[in-house]
Enzyme design. Sequence first.
Site, PDB file in Angstrom:
ATOM      1  N   ASP A 123      72.112 105.816  -4.761  1.00 33.65           N
ATOM      2  CA  ASP A 123      72.524 106.761  -3.720  1.00 33.65           C
ATOM      3  C   ASP A 123      73.179 107.957  -4.391  1.00 33.65           C
ATOM      4  O   ASP A 123      73.752 107.834  -5.477  1.00 33.65           O
ATOM      5  CB  ASP A 123      73.521 106.113  -2.754  1.00 33.65           C
ATOM      6  CG  ASP A 123      72.875 105.140  -1.786  1.00 33.65           C
ATOM      7  OD1 ASP A 123      71.660 105.266  -1.530  1.00 33.65           O
ATOM      8  OD2 ASP A 123      73.580 104.253  -1.281  1.00 33.65           O
ATOM      9  N   ASP A 141      66.825 106.888   2.692  1.00 33.36           N
ATOM     10  CA  ASP A 141      67.615 106.664   3.907  1.00 33.36           C
ATOM     11  C   ASP A 141      67.366 107.766   4.930  1.00 33.36           C
ATOM     12  O   ASP A 141      67.287 107.503   6.136  1.00 33.36           O
ATOM     13  CB  ASP A 141      69.106 106.602   3.578  1.00 33.36           C
ATOM     14  CG  ASP A 141      69.472 105.447   2.663  1.00 33.36           C
ATOM     15  OD1 ASP A 141      68.751 104.428   2.663  1.00 33.36           O
ATOM     16  OD2 ASP A 141      70.480 105.565   1.939  1.00 33.36           O
TER      17      ASP A 141
END
Length: 168
Positions: A123, A141
């Site tokens: 991330d 995402d």
Amino acid sequence: MNRTIMSTGLRWLWLALVVLALDLGSKQWVMTHFWLGESVPVIPFINFTYAHNPGAAFSFLADIGGWQRWAFSAIAVVIAVVLLVMMYRSDKRARLSNAAYAMIIGGALGNLFDRMVHGVVIDFIDFYVGNWHWPTFNVADVGICIGAVLIVLEGFCRPAGKTASQKG
């Protein structure tokens, strides 16, 4: 049923490949140019912060055992297969639902790749307002969330009694 792939929703798989390529490319760039935990301001409300996420979206279940790697990997595979079947059964003209499914597939495969190769999801997008920070996320995402929103929007926009897979 003698249908060509191009007459089905599978013709929208190019969008899954775009999401997957953007996701994997951006993660590779972050892993190459950042130290784990390093944060660089991009614009006043977004930082790029290199993080490892052993959980699901928004670090859900990140702080337990290690079984979630395999559980979330299995879920990603099942979701991708189910959506592929739905795209195959869908008409190519069901643009909104097929685009949504493709974006979710691309995002699911991007995070699946990370779990299988790195053991965690990479991330790096840190959205914040003042001192409040949303959990760090990635392009996969974003694809999954946009796909989910498109599915909800389609549910509101579809004429009564007509499903996404029905031919016009």
